[in-house]
Design a protein around this motif. Structure first.
Motif, PDB file in Angstrom:
ATOM      1  N   PRO A   1      35.255  37.384  50.967  1.00  0.00           N
ATOM      2  CA  PRO A   1      36.578  36.892  51.323  1.00  0.00           C
ATOM      3  C   PRO A   1      37.689  37.584  50.543  1.00  0.00           C
ATOM      4  N   GLY A   2      38.828  37.762  51.196  1.00  0.00           N
ATOM      5  CA  GLY A   2      39.976  38.393  50.569  1.00  0.00           C
ATOM      6  C   GLY A   2      41.141  37.431  50.482  1.00  0.00           C
ATOM      7  N   LEU A   3      42.316  37.973  50.187  1.00  0.00           N
ATOM      8  CA  LEU A   3      43.489  37.149  49.914  1.00  0.00           C
ATOM      9  C   LEU A   3      43.903  36.298  51.116  1.00  0.00           C
ATOM     10  N   ASP A   4      43.672  36.829  52.329  1.00  0.00           N
ATOM     11  CA  ASP A   4      44.082  36.062  53.520  1.00  0.00           C
ATOM     12  C   ASP A   4      43.248  34.796  53.708  1.00  0.00           C
TER      13      ASP A   4
ATOM     14  N   THR B   1      33.270  37.848  44.563  1.00  0.00           N
ATOM     15  CA  THR B   1      34.344  38.724  44.094  1.00  0.00           C
ATOM     16  C   THR B   1      33.766  39.944  43.377  1.00  0.00           C
ATOM     17  N   GLN B   2      32.639  39.753  42.688  1.00  0.00           N
ATOM     18  CA  GLN B   2      31.951  40.910  42.092  1.00  0.00           C
ATOM     19  C   GLN B   2      31.422  41.834  43.188  1.00  0.00           C
ATOM     20  N   ILE B   3      30.905  41.238  44.257  1.00  0.00           N
ATOM     21  CA  ILE B   3      30.426  42.046  45.383  1.00  0.00           C
ATOM     22  C   ILE B   3      31.601  42.806  46.013  1.00  0.00           C
ATOM     23  N   ALA B   4      32.736  42.099  46.178  1.00  0.00           N
ATOM     24  CA  ALA B   4      33.927  42.760  46.728  1.00  0.00           C
ATOM     25  C   ALA B   4      34.347  43.930  45.830  1.00  0.00           C
ATOM     26  N   GLY B   5      34.264  43.732  44.509  1.00  0.00           N
ATOM     27  CA  GLY B   5      34.621  44.797  43.572  1.00  0.00           C
ATOM     28  C   GLY B   5      33.696  45.992  43.718  1.00  0.00           C
ATOM     29  N   PHE B   6      32.409  45.707  43.782  1.00  0.00           N
ATOM     30  CA  PHE B   6      31.421  46.765  43.951  1.00  0.00           C
ATOM     31  C   PHE B   6      31.675  47.540  45.242  1.00  0.00           C
ATOM     32  N   LEU B   7      31.932  46.808  46.329  1.00  0.00           N
ATOM     33  CA  LEU B   7      32.129  47.464  47.630  1.00  0.00           C
ATOM     34  C   LEU B   7      33.468  48.197  47.707  1.00  0.00           C
ATOM     35  N   SER B   8      34.435  47.795  46.863  1.00  0.00           N
ATOM     36  CA  SER B   8      35.717  48.513  46.860  1.00  0.00           C
ATOM     37  C   SER B   8      35.518  49.930  46.314  1.00  0.00           C
ATOM     38  N   ARG B   9      34.470  50.103  45.513  1.00  0.00           N
ATOM     39  CA  ARG B   9      34.194  51.416  44.937  1.00  0.00           C
ATOM     40  C   ARG B   9      33.161  52.175  45.757  1.00  0.00           C
TER      41      ARG B   9
ATOM     42  N   GLU C   1      28.403  46.649  35.267  1.00  0.00           N
ATOM     43  CA  GLU C   1      28.832  45.592  34.352  1.00  0.00           C
ATOM     44  C   GLU C   1      29.553  44.492  35.140  1.00  0.00           C
ATOM     45  N   GLY C   2      29.187  43.230  34.861  1.00  0.00           N
ATOM     46  CA  GLY C   2      29.692  42.111  35.643  1.00  0.00           C
ATOM     47  C   GLY C   2      31.204  41.931  35.568  1.00  0.00           C
ATOM     48  N   ASP C   3      31.739  41.910  34.349  1.00  0.00           N
ATOM     49  CA  ASP C   3      33.192  41.703  34.194  1.00  0.00           C
ATOM     50  C   ASP C   3      33.986  42.791  34.899  1.00  0.00           C
ATOM     51  N   GLU C   4      33.450  44.016  34.812  1.00  0.00           N
ATOM     52  CA  GLU C   4      34.153  45.136  35.448  1.00  0.00           C
ATOM     53  C   GLU C   4      34.223  44.930  36.960  1.00  0.00           C
ATOM     54  N   MET C   5      33.127  44.452  37.547  1.00  0.00           N
ATOM     55  CA  MET C   5      33.101  44.226  38.998  1.00  0.00           C
ATOM     56  C   MET C   5      34.022  43.071  39.390  1.00  0.00           C
ATOM     57  N   THR C   6      34.063  42.024  38.550  1.00  0.00           N
ATOM     58  CA  THR C   6      34.978  40.897  38.816  1.00  0.00           C
ATOM     59  C   THR C   6      36.419  41.397  38.878  1.00  0.00           C
ATOM     60  N   LEU C   7      36.793  42.183  37.880  1.00  0.00           N
ATOM     61  CA  LEU C   7      38.169  42.669  37.831  1.00  0.00           C
ATOM     62  C   LEU C   7      38.468  43.601  39.010  1.00  0.00           C
ATOM     63  N   LEU C   8      37.496  44.447  39.351  1.00  0.00           N
ATOM     64  CA  LEU C   8      37.671  45.311  40.531  1.00  0.00           C
ATOM     65  C   LEU C   8      37.875  44.480  41.793  1.00  0.00           C
ATOM     66  N   GLY C   9      37.136  43.389  41.912  1.00  0.00           N
ATOM     67  CA  GLY C   9      37.251  42.527  43.092  1.00  0.00           C
ATOM     68  C   GLY C   9      38.611  41.843  43.144  1.00  0.00           C
TER      69      GLY C   9
ATOM     70  N   HIS D   1      44.260  41.854  45.196  1.00  0.00           N
ATOM     71  CA  HIS D   1      45.683  42.012  44.883  1.00  0.00           C
ATOM     72  C   HIS D   1      46.359  43.070  45.754  1.00  0.00           C
ATOM     73  N   ARG D   2      45.613  44.088  46.134  1.00  0.00           N
ATOM     74  CA  ARG D   2      46.212  45.127  46.980  1.00  0.00           C
ATOM     75  C   ARG D   2      46.760  44.545  48.279  1.00  0.00           C
ATOM     76  N   ALA D   3      46.090  43.486  48.792  1.00  0.00           N
ATOM     77  CA  ALA D   3      46.577  42.833  50.015  1.00  0.00           C
ATOM     78  C   ALA D   3      47.918  42.139  49.753  1.00  0.00           C
ATOM     79  N   LEU D   4      48.067  41.638  48.523  1.00  0.00           N
ATOM     80  CA  LEU D   4      49.328  40.978  48.154  1.00  0.00           C
ATOM     81  C   LEU D   4      50.461  41.997  48.138  1.00  0.00           C
ATOM     82  N   GLU D   5      50.180  43.173  47.584  1.00  0.00           N
ATOM     83  CA  GLU D   5      51.198  44.225  47.529  1.00  0.00           C
ATOM     84  C   GLU D   5      51.557  44.706  48.930  1.00  0.00           C
ATOM     85  N   GLY D   6      50.531  44.765  49.787  1.00  0.00           N
ATOM     86  CA  GLY D   6      50.756  45.221  51.150  1.00  0.00           C
ATOM     87  C   GLY D   6      51.568  44.226  51.977  1.00  0.00           C
ATOM     88  N   ALA D   7      51.531  42.938  51.555  1.00  0.00           N
ATOM     89  CA  ALA D   7      52.173  41.892  52.362  1.00  0.00           C
ATOM     90  C   ALA D   7      53.700  42.025  52.363  1.00  0.00           C
TER      91      ALA D   7
END
Lengths: 289, 289
Positions: free
Chosen positions: A85-88, A116-124, A270-278, A283-289
């Protein structure tokens, strides 16, 4: 803190972590406290975040237990198969966006935070097709295809290990330590014969009373018995699959060893890194809005 | 108490029970306290017994944890295969006779207390050939032939149930109650596929969050998953065997249901009664001496 643009928040059951983020995705500062969801009532979340980061009038993007029914505000689970899930899909409280977790109807499953960790991983790694294993108190195994979480399952091996090592009769025999041979031997026992878990547990105590096994051996053996039984249940998730492990260093390396022994090559993240990436991806969706 | 001839004692980890016995095997009075082995140092046993039954200058026959290394005086395990230990193998402290437990070298196993229940059972049914199941915190399964304990194994299902129902994430979903269909369904799941225990446990929590399962159903399901996994491990102990279950009423009936569902007819025997029969059988050797 004049450059601060938004606040990234990971709200677990027992911990709260926050990162003050700059406009270009730089981390300006990071903060942590014990104000986990388990200690708070719904009206306690905003004050707890303010105690941690100060009174900042910035957008907040939060994942984890803040979105549970007993959390800050419920962010209802999204049902797999779907993209993380994302920001929407977030629940909004003023400037605070709370990301939902994921659910699976059959067999019943839920996650909050790992998505959110999965989202972070997939963003990369946008084209990843395979399985993500997220070891922890409740280890999640998620099958990923075409950017979606197709299915997932949970094993409580981490919580079982803690209960058995600290609160059961085995606490007299299991002390912190590690013996790789004991781990791998126990792992293969329950992976090949998962029913042997039921007798293997008390066997650790009996072996210690009769043969005085070193406690590091008992610690590794308990871990191996539990993770072997988990791998037996999760076979469709790793057999012949590309597996990425996301987690804290030590436990992730134990899963790496266990999978390597089955001939599965694993990439660690690393878990924390993936959380932050997610959270950044949201957040990118927020900037795009 | 002029007719009192001897004192029968069952000393567990958390409980102490004593029966003042008459010359003809009649119980003159029974007593219980919380002075279990776990709360005592070795020099605390004699005072604890005196607090419970008074200052009686009578022979004592004790079984259970009084004979452990941290107990009143160590009564070293006797190794199977052998008959349940009797008075000639007891450790003596003045007029106190402490019966030993039993050990098995491979696979490593120990018991203390159950051997006396087995002795009690065999004192009444000398020709029994089959399996005795003793459900409890640590359930024992013993194969009996020609009056001897041939082999035995232990499952920690009772302790696991308590830890999971009271101290894990499942405590939010599992409340006292019973639903026979949920029990039998879960039992057959882990008996046929023992690996499914690893995913079935968190599944109880997820099903409750998503589908709001009644808590009695969750209680019975947790019990079924654990006992099914135990039966899978213990298959050689019950398949095609004559099985006697010795235990406290409620848990013994759960095992009876589980075994009946596999087509195994079971005879139930009350645990305290078998303990006292076993202590009486040991006492007969004292009278004969």
């Amino acid at each position: 803190m004049s450059d601060a643009a938004w606040i990234a928040v990971d709200w677990g059951t027992s911990h709260l972590r926050a990162w003050i983020m700059g406009a270009e995705g730089a981390v300006l500062s990071q903060h942590a406290s014990d104000d986990g969801m388990g200690t708070l009532t719904p009206d306690g979340f905003a004050p707890a975040l303010k105690r941690l980061v100060g009174d900042l009038d910035l957008p907040v993007i939060a994942c984890g237990m803040a979105g549970s029914r007993q959390g800050w505000a419920e962010a209802p689970y999204v049902a797999v198969p779907c993209k993380p899930p994302g920001l929407d899909q977030a629940t909004r409280v003023g400037k605070v966006h709370i990301l939902p977790g994921m659910r699976q109807d059959q067999p019943p499953e839920v996650m909050r935070g790992e998505e959110t960790q999965i989202a972070g991983f997939l963003s990369r790694d946008k084209d990843f097709d395979g399985v993500i294993c997220l070891p922890g108190t409740h280890t999640k195994w998620a099958h990923i295809s075409a950017g979606e979480v197709v299915s997932f399952r949970t094993a409580m091996s981490g919580e079982l290990f803690a209960l058995l090592a600290e609160r059961s009769i085995l606490r007299h025999s299991v002390e912190e330590g590690w013996d790789a041979a004991s781990f791998l031997h126990a792992l293969s026992e329950t992976l090949s014969r998962p029913e042997s878990l039921a007798v293997g547990l008390f066997g650790i105590r009996a072996a210690d009373l009769l043969h005085e096994v070193g406690s590091g051996g008992a610690f590794a053996r308990l871990s191996g018995l539990l993770i072997g039984a988990e791998l037996a249940a999760m076979r469709p998730y790793w057999l012949g699959q590309q597996v990425a492990v996301i987690g804290a260093d030590r436990v992730a390396r134990i899963y790496e060893q266990a999978l390597a022994a089955q001939g599965v090559a694993v990439r660690l993240h690393e878990g924390d890194e993936m959380t932050l990436l997610g959270l950044k991806a949201a957040h990118r969706a927020l900037e795009g809005a």
